[in-house]
Design a protein around this motif. Structure first.
Motif, short mmCIF file in Angstrom:
data_model
loop_
_atom_site.label_atom_id
_atom_site.label_comp_id
_atom_site.label_asym_id
_atom_site.label_seq_id
_atom_site.Cartn_x
_atom_site.Cartn_y
_atom_site.Cartn_z
N MET A 1 0.93 -1.15 0.05
CA MET A 1 0.02 0.21 0.02
C MET A 1 0.85 1.09 -0.11
O MET A 1 2.08 1.17 0.62
CB MET A 1 -0.99 0.02 1.16
CG MET A 1 -1.22 1.27 2.03
SD MET A 1 -2.12 1.02 3.44
CE MET A 1 -2.36 -0.71 3.91
N GLU A 2 0.48 2.37 -0.68
CA GLU A 2 1.08 3.35 -0.76
C GLU A 2 0.52 4.31 0.39
O GLU A 2 -0.34 4.63 0.66
CB GLU A 2 1.10 4.21 -2.16
CG GLU A 2 2.11 5.18 -2.03
CD GLU A 2 2.51 5.81 -3.53
OE1 GLU A 2 2.82 7.11 -3.65
OE2 GLU A 2 2.09 5.03 -4.61
N THR A 3 1.61 4.88 1.14
CA THR A 3 1.11 5.75 2.25
C THR A 3 1.07 7.45 1.79
O THR A 3 2.11 7.96 1.28
CB THR A 3 2.01 5.75 3.33
OG1 THR A 3 2.12 4.30 3.85
CG2 THR A 3 1.76 6.56 4.57
N GLU A 4 -0.21 7.90 1.65
CA GLU A 4 -0.24 9.46 1.42
C GLU A 4 0.28 10.28 2.43
O GLU A 4 -0.21 9.79 3.67
CB GLU A 4 -1.78 9.28 0.75
CG GLU A 4 -1.95 8.94 -0.63
CD GLU A 4 -3.34 9.37 -0.97
OE1 GLU A 4 -3.34 10.68 -1.80
OE2 GLU A 4 -4.42 8.83 -0.71
N ILE A 5 0.54 11.38 2.08
CA ILE A 5 0.82 12.43 2.92
C ILE A 5 -0.19 13.55 2.92
O ILE A 5 -0.46 13.97 1.66
CB ILE A 5 2.42 12.90 2.72
CG1 ILE A 5 3.41 12.07 2.87
CG2 ILE A 5 2.34 14.26 3.73
CD1 ILE A 5 3.74 11.80 4.26
N PHE A 6 -0.92 13.58 3.89
CA PHE A 6 -2.13 14.83 3.84
C PHE A 6 -1.58 16.06 4.51
O PHE A 6 -0.69 15.88 5.54
CB PHE A 6 -3.27 14.40 4.38
CG PHE A 6 -4.14 13.16 3.73
CD1 PHE A 6 -3.73 13.13 2.36
CD2 PHE A 6 -4.79 12.21 4.32
CE1 PHE A 6 -4.34 12.05 1.49
CE2 PHE A 6 -5.67 11.28 3.68
CZ PHE A 6 -5.38 11.16 2.40
#
Ligand code: TXA
Ligand code: MG
Length: 528
Positions: A1-6
């Motif tokens: 899974m790709e971890t998104e930065i918000f």
């Protein structure tokens, strides 16, 4: 899974985070203490994912985060008056309250305990995310289990990249250590984990609050802590951490007496340039808030630097400092070093240092004869070689023995030569002194006294917590020198006048001992 930065400052991103949480995903969120790894607290499948991502033991319960006080009513069996008062005073903020849990709390959250931990964070981004999600959020610190808690989004990324859906970046955390955990499920209430709200602040509202023994001491094999998290080795960087009690000079001794490649120090502001190893400061000496704020970040930095051993100046354990000390104890796996307290002892010739040294020996101090070590230093082969290179082979007699008077003549010819001599001999004197202390100091000793006439000319004062200077009137000194060395008054006075005057010594002294022979030395030394 790709971890998104918000981005915590973007309303849109907060909505995206809430959406992930509502659908049972994991999002790391900023709070005022540390970053939390959040999931819907009422969704046991989502909660189970937290344990997996962190590698957290299943018997370690989670804290449930709310954004409004009213939310607590459905999470616990009843809200005692004291809980309401505590919340009124310290919520939103870095405090977690434990109460008997209601039936809607999944067993995964409470790890099978009959209680639940609840906290209302003050961080606006955390609060906005809880609000938008519309559910209480279970959130342990967002680190891999065992590592220091994350205080920046970067730290979370280092541990959780690829394991969670997203990280909301809200900047560095303000407090820097996890919330204070207090249980109201016992009577009297009990502090299980110290943090940003102090023991004193809790007692202000609750009256007497016990401090759980696990806060400051190591649990015995098989002992069950009130707070399961306390039994794990925690907050540990890869480096070995040692807490070093005592003063800065003792700290310097500790580092220098056993220096290894890969050593580093965690010290207080202003001390960074005084140590021979890479240093990070975790704040001013008297400021626990600063120390809490940077502790975990510093521990992680040491790992980035590839450090193997970190020696830490022991912080005060008062107020928020109790939280700092508690985390350090765990990071250090309770390894605490008590280096000897070292004093320098010096004075003009004939003042009677030796007499004072004997008195200190009676009081239980280890006496190190610095003058003897200085003479030994010039017998070390490497030192001799360097001396020959600097001052010529004429400093030896035909048997290859050092002629001290010849060396002195050449070395004291001018200031430059004298400095060259010091440059060659001082490191050796320091090394011999450190070795002597290391090999002879035992726990039976009260401390160490370095007795050296020329102590202010060398490096040794940096290890001395205090400098003791012995003085006596000039004619008394002259008498003593005449008697000791069998010389006449004129020669004795020549020697006295060749030395630094009394003022020089007194200016550099922490303790001045008068030794004309009619004063009690023992009384004067009680100050130590
Ligand atoms: O500041 C904080 O509290 C952060 C942020 C994210 O809110 N959270 C945090 O959670 O530090 P965690 O899981 O790393 O630490 C929770 C601690 C653990 O030591 C756990 O054992 C204890 O609280 N705890 C949780 N529920 C408990 C309960 N019912 N009884 C006793 N201890 C409990
Ligand atoms: Mg944690």
């Amino acid at each position: 899974m790709e971890t998104e930065i918000f981005d915590g400052g973007s309303q849109q991103d907060i909505e995206k985070a809430a959406k992930i949480l509502k659908s049972g995903g994991l999002v790391a969120i900023p709070t005022e203490t540390v970053y939390g790894l959040a999931a819907d607290a009422l969704n046991s499948d989502a909660v189970a994912k937290i344990f997996k991502a962190k590698g957290r033991p299943m018997d370690n319960p989670l804290i449930v985060h709310i954004s409004r006080f009213e939310e607590i009513y459905r999470l616990v069996k009843g809200v005692p008056h004291k809980a309401k008062e505590l919340a009124d005073r310290y919520w939103p903020g870095p405090m977690t309250i434990i109460l008997p849990k209601s039936d809607i709390i999944p067993d995964e959250v409470s790890a099978g305990l009959p209680t639940v931990a609840v906290r209302m964070p003050s961080h606006p981004v955390a609060r906005a995310i809880i609000e938008k999600t519309g559910r209480p959020l279970a959130a342990p610190s967002a680190n891999s289990s065992g590592l220091p808690s994350p205080t920046t989004a970067r730290h979370v990324m280092d541990d959780m990249n690829g394991k969670i859906e997203a990280i909301v970046d809200g900047g560095p955390c303000d407090v820097g250590i996890e919330s204070t955990v207090v249980t109201l499920a016992t009577d009297p209430p009990r502090l299980l984990r110290p943090g940003g709200i102090t023991h004193e602040q809790l007692e202000d509202v609750l009256g007497h609050v016990d401090i759980d023994p696990a806060v400051l001491s190591q649990l015995k094999e098989g002992e069950r802590p009130a707070s399961p998290g306390m039994k794990y080795k925690h907050y540990s960087p890869k480096a070995e951490v040692y807490i070093v009690n005592g003063s800065l000079p003792s700290f310097k001794y500790q580092i220098d007496c056993d220096l290894h490649e890969g050593d580093a120090a965690l010290c207080f502001d202003g001390e960074e340039n005084e140590l021979p190893v890479p240093c990070l400061s975790f704040g001013r000496k008297d400021n626990s808030l600063e120390q809490a704020h940077s502790l975990f970040d510093d521990l992680r930095k040491f790992d980035d630097m590839g450090i193997k051993r970190v020696f830490v100046r022991a912080p005060s354990a008062e107020g928020v400092g109790l939280g700092v000390y508690n985390r350090l104890l765990r990071a250090a796996a309770f390894k605490i070093i008590e280096p000897p307290i070292i004093y320098g002892l010096t004075g003009q010739s004939g003042a009677g240092k030796t007499t004072v040294g004997n008195e200190l020996k009676k009081k239980g101090y280890l006496i190190v004869d610095g003058d003897l070590l200085a003479r030994k230093a010039v017998e070390i082969p490497e030192v001799l070689n360097a001396l020959v290179a600097e001052f010529g082979k004429e400093i030896f007699d035909s048997d290859g023995k050092l002629i001290r008077s010849e060396l002195a003549k050449r070395a004291f010819a001018n200031e430059h030569k004298r400095q060259r001599l010091n440059k060659i001999t001082h490191p050796a004197i320091t090394k011999l002194t450190l070795e002597t202390i290391k090999n002879n100091f035992t726990s039976e000793h009260k401390g160490v006294i370095i007795d050296a006439a020329a102590i202010f000319d060398c490096d040794l004062p940096k290890y001395c917590t205090k400098m003791i200077v012995v003085t006596a009137d000039e004619d008394i000194r002259a008498e003593r020198i005449m008697k000791r060395d069998c010389i006449d008054r004129e020669t004795a006075m020549l020697r006295i006048n060749a030395q630094k005057n009394e003022q020089y010594y007194i200016e550099r002294a922490d303790i001045v001992i008068r030794n004309n022979g009619n004063e009690s030395l023992s009384d004067q030394l009680n100050e130590l």
